[in-house]
Design a protein around this motif. Structure first.
Motif, PDB file in Angstrom:
ATOM      1  N   ILE A   1       0.028  -1.650 -12.606  1.00 26.62           N
ATOM      2  CA  ILE A   1       1.466  -1.581 -12.924  1.00 26.62           C
ATOM      3  C   ILE A   1       2.293  -1.743 -11.658  1.00 26.62           C
ATOM      4  N   THR A   2       1.889  -1.023 -10.603  1.00 29.56           N
ATOM      5  CA  THR A   2       2.606  -1.114  -9.326  1.00 29.56           C
ATOM      6  C   THR A   2       2.543  -2.532  -8.775  1.00 29.56           C
ATOM      7  N   ALA A   3       1.365  -3.162  -8.869  1.00 29.00           N
ATOM      8  CA  ALA A   3       1.202  -4.532  -8.375  1.00 29.00           C
ATOM      9  C   ALA A   3       2.087  -5.507  -9.152  1.00 29.00           C
ATOM     10  N   PHE A   4       2.154  -5.332 -10.464  1.00 25.98           N
ATOM     11  CA  PHE A   4       2.967  -6.226 -11.300  1.00 25.98           C
ATOM     12  C   PHE A   4       4.446  -6.123 -10.929  1.00 25.98           C
ATOM     13  N   VAL A   5       4.939  -4.883 -10.818  1.00 28.43           N
ATOM     14  CA  VAL A   5       6.350  -4.678 -10.471  1.00 28.43           C
ATOM     15  C   VAL A   5       6.629  -5.194  -9.065  1.00 28.43           C
ATOM     16  N   TYR A   6       5.739  -4.900  -8.127  1.00 31.94           N
ATOM     17  CA  TYR A   6       5.910  -5.336  -6.734  1.00 31.94           C
ATOM     18  C   TYR A   6       5.969  -6.861  -6.648  1.00 31.94           C
TER      19      TYR A   6
ATOM     20  N   ALA B   1      -8.418  11.152 -11.913  1.00 26.52           N
ATOM     21  CA  ALA B   1      -9.195  10.257 -12.764  1.00 26.52           C
ATOM     22  C   ALA B   1      -9.000   8.814 -12.310  1.00 26.52           C
ATOM     23  N   ILE B   2     -10.093   8.124 -12.070  1.00 33.65           N
ATOM     24  CA  ILE B   2     -10.008   6.776 -11.508  1.00 33.65           C
ATOM     25  C   ILE B   2      -9.290   5.812 -12.442  1.00 33.65           C
ATOM     26  N   TYR B   3      -9.401   6.027 -13.755  1.00 33.57           N
ATOM     27  CA  TYR B   3      -8.706   5.111 -14.659  1.00 33.57           C
ATOM     28  C   TYR B   3      -7.199   5.228 -14.515  1.00 33.57           C
ATOM     29  N   GLY B   4      -6.716   6.420 -14.223  1.00 34.10           N
ATOM     30  CA  GLY B   4      -5.293   6.571 -13.953  1.00 34.10           C
ATOM     31  C   GLY B   4      -4.904   5.821 -12.702  1.00 34.10           C
ATOM     32  N   THR B   5      -5.809   5.819 -11.714  1.00 29.97           N
ATOM     33  CA  THR B   5      -5.580   5.065 -10.471  1.00 29.97           C
ATOM     34  C   THR B   5      -5.502   3.573 -10.749  1.00 29.97           C
ATOM     35  N   VAL B   6      -6.456   3.070 -11.521  1.00 27.73           N
ATOM     36  CA  VAL B   6      -6.512   1.635 -11.815  1.00 27.73           C
ATOM     37  C   VAL B   6      -5.283   1.183 -12.596  1.00 27.73           C
ATOM     38  N   ILE B   7      -4.923   1.956 -13.611  1.00 26.52           N
ATOM     39  CA  ILE B   7      -3.746   1.607 -14.425  1.00 26.52           C
ATOM     40  C   ILE B   7      -2.494   1.589 -13.562  1.00 26.52           C
TER      41      ILE B   7
ATOM     42  N   SER C   1       0.813  -1.217   0.000  1.00 26.14           N
ATOM     43  CA  SER C   1       0.000   0.000   0.000  1.00 26.14           C
ATOM     44  C   SER C   1       0.848   1.270   0.000  1.00 26.14           C
ATOM     45  N   LEU C   2       2.026   1.206   0.614  1.00 26.05           N
ATOM     46  CA  LEU C   2       2.890   2.388   0.644  1.00 26.05           C
ATOM     47  C   LEU C   2       3.299   2.809  -0.756  1.00 26.05           C
ATOM     48  N   TYR C   3       3.591   1.829  -1.592  1.00 22.31           N
ATOM     49  CA  TYR C   3       3.938   2.121  -2.985  1.00 22.31           C
ATOM     50  C   TYR C   3       2.688   2.473  -3.789  1.00 22.31           C
ATOM     51  N   ALA C   4       1.624   1.690  -3.594  1.00 19.36           N
ATOM     52  CA  ALA C   4       0.419   1.845  -4.400  1.00 19.36           C
ATOM     53  C   ALA C   4      -0.226   3.216  -4.205  1.00 19.36           C
ATOM     54  N   ILE C   5      -0.297   3.694  -2.974  1.00 20.33           N
ATOM     55  CA  ILE C   5      -0.942   4.981  -2.707  1.00 20.33           C
ATOM     56  C   ILE C   5      -0.240   6.095  -3.472  1.00 20.33           C
ATOM     57  N   PHE C   6       1.074   6.118  -3.381  1.00 21.81           N
ATOM     58  CA  PHE C   6       1.833   7.178  -4.056  1.00 21.81           C
ATOM     59  C   PHE C   6       1.657   7.110  -5.573  1.00 21.81           C
ATOM     60  N   PHE C   7       1.895   5.945  -6.142  1.00 21.15           N
ATOM     61  CA  PHE C   7       1.854   5.833  -7.599  1.00 21.15           C
ATOM     62  C   PHE C   7       0.437   5.954  -8.152  1.00 21.15           C
ATOM     63  N   CYS C   8      -0.566   5.565  -7.369  1.00 21.28           N
ATOM     64  CA  CYS C   8      -1.942   5.711  -7.832  1.00 21.28           C
ATOM     65  C   CYS C   8      -2.361   7.182  -7.886  1.00 21.28           C
ATOM     66  N   ILE C   9      -1.942   7.967  -6.918  1.00 22.67           N
ATOM     67  CA  ILE C   9      -2.242   9.402  -6.950  1.00 22.67           C
ATOM     68  C   ILE C   9      -1.549  10.054  -8.143  1.00 22.67           C
ATOM     69  N   VAL C  10      -0.295   9.699  -8.343  1.00 24.07           N
ATOM     70  CA  VAL C  10       0.449  10.245  -9.487  1.00 24.07           C
ATOM     71  C   VAL C  10      -0.201   9.826 -10.804  1.00 24.07           C
ATOM     72  N   GLY C  11      -0.525   8.531 -10.917  1.00 22.01           N
ATOM     73  CA  GLY C  11      -1.141   8.040 -12.141  1.00 22.01           C
ATOM     74  C   GLY C  11      -2.489   8.663 -12.407  1.00 22.01           C
ATOM     75  N   SER C  12      -3.271   8.838 -11.348  1.00 25.39           N
ATOM     76  CA  SER C  12      -4.590   9.444 -11.478  1.00 25.39           C
ATOM     77  C   SER C  12      -4.501  10.882 -11.979  1.00 25.39           C
ATOM     78  N   ARG C  13      -3.534  11.612 -11.452  1.00 25.19           N
ATOM     79  CA  ARG C  13      -3.372  13.007 -11.867  1.00 25.19           C
ATOM     80  C   ARG C  13      -2.827  13.110 -13.290  1.00 25.19           C
ATOM     81  N   ILE C  14      -1.878  12.280 -13.617  1.00 30.44           N
ATOM     82  CA  ILE C  14      -1.305  12.299 -14.970  1.00 30.44           C
ATOM     83  C   ILE C  14      -2.390  12.020 -16.006  1.00 30.44           C
ATOM     84  N   TYR C  15      -3.195  11.009 -15.753  1.00 33.33           N
ATOM     85  CA  TYR C  15      -4.280  10.652 -16.676  1.00 33.33           C
ATOM     86  C   TYR C  15      -5.217  11.843 -16.873  1.00 33.33           C
ATOM     87  N   TYR C  16      -5.609  12.476 -15.775  1.00 33.63           N
ATOM     88  CA  TYR C  16      -6.536  13.609 -15.860  1.00 33.63           C
ATOM     89  C   TYR C  16      -5.928  14.772 -16.635  1.00 33.63           C
ATOM     90  N   VAL C  17      -4.681  15.074 -16.349  1.00 33.53           N
ATOM     91  CA  VAL C  17      -4.026  16.207 -17.012  1.00 33.53           C
ATOM     92  C   VAL C  17      -3.870  15.954 -18.504  1.00 33.53           C
TER      93      VAL C  17
END
Length: 290
Positions: free
Chosen positions: A118-123, A108-114, A69-85
């Motif tokens: 990705i984070t889960a796969f690498v982890y 954007a939730i799709y950025g979160t899901v993506i 979760s420590l990794y997922a929270i950070f990267f999901c917020i980043v991914g969500s914002r990147i997708y929206y922008v």
């Protein structure tokens, strides 16, 4: 119901529900804190706790999910914002610093899901953990976070749909919403002598739909036929609901140079992908058992 609403009011006329002076933020020691951020944070915490609980129920080590979760929270917020922008680039291209301002929404939730997958796969590759097992466990936390997080849109007066006079119709003061979220069709339904729009509460539709999907996931998890099936149930269930609900929204993120809502396309693809993979894997299992 009032014909003129104060800027902080929200009403559901057919439910005879009128909320007065509902603020978008509170001030603590002179610092404004947006309800949007607090609700998103609550959704994140609840999602992690849900995943940890699911790990315990299924006999896994819950520490794995605390760590992930420590990794997922950070990267999901980043991914969500990147997708929206990316799909709202015209809003940010002349003021790049606004990209880092999350106080007005824009996740954007799709950025979160993506980002989550990705984070889960690498982890899982680094920790040598079964990827599909982690997904089936973590996905119940993800959708619980979505269920709660959608209410951040409610507090922000965003993620609503076109005009409706249905049972759940919601009224919002024009001055409380972003001007670009008021479509021409919606504007045409503003009654003379009033200052509000009456809309589909699509944030509510999606939150309730996701709650139904979560219940189905929890009821089915002990009957699943293979690792990853709960994840497919999420992808298909969420994709189907979002594909329908997205068509009602006025703030759709569009594929550049088209009038096609990118989230609606992705939702349809997710649903189709989940159904096809489910059929293929079940046929393979059936053949192996013959």
């Amino acid at each position: 119901m009032r014909e003129m609403m104060d800027v902080g009011d929200i009403a559901f006329p057919h439910l005879n529900l009128y909320l007065e002076n509902l603020p978008k933020s509170i001030t603590v020691f002179g610092i404004p804190i947006a309800f949007y951020g607090m609700i998103i944070g609550l959704g994140v915490i609840a999602g992690v706790l849900m995943a940890v609980r699911e790990a315990k129920v299924t006999g896994q080590d819950p520490e794995i999910y605390w760590d992930f979760s420590l990794y997922a929270i950070f990267f999901c917020i980043v991914g969500s914002r990147i997708y929206y922008v990316i799909f709202s680039w015209d809003t940010y291209k002349d003021n790049l610093l606004e990209i880092f301002n999350l106080r007005h929404g824009g996740l954007a939730i799709y950025g979160t899901v993506i980002a989550a997958f990705i984070t889960a796969f690498v982890y899982c590759r680094r920790k040598k953990i079964p990827f599909f097992q982690l997904c089936d466990t973590g996905i119940v936390g993800l959708i619980l976070g979505q269920i709660i997080g959608r209410w951040g849109n409610f507090m922000n007066r965003e993620a609503f749909g076109e005009y409706t006079d249905s049972l759940l119709a919601m009224r919002l003061p024009v001055d409380a919403v972003r001007p670009w979220d008021i479509s021409e069709a919606l504007s045409a339904h503003i009654v003379e002598g009033t200052n509000y729009i009456q809309v589909h509460p699509t944030f509510l539709y999606e939150s309730m739909w996701n709650l139904l999907v979560l219940v189905l996931m929890l009821c089915y998890r002990k009957r699943k036929k293979f690792q990853g099936e709960i994840t497919l149930l999420y992808l298909g269930g969420y994709g189907l609901g979002r594909c329908i609900i997205e068509g009602l929204r006025t703030d759709q993120l569009l594929i550049p140079h088209t009038d096609i809502a990118v989230s609606q396309v992705l939702a349809g693809l997710l649903f189709a992908f989940a159904v096809i993979i489910e059929i293929i894997v079940r046929k393979r299992i059936r053949k192996e058992n013959e």
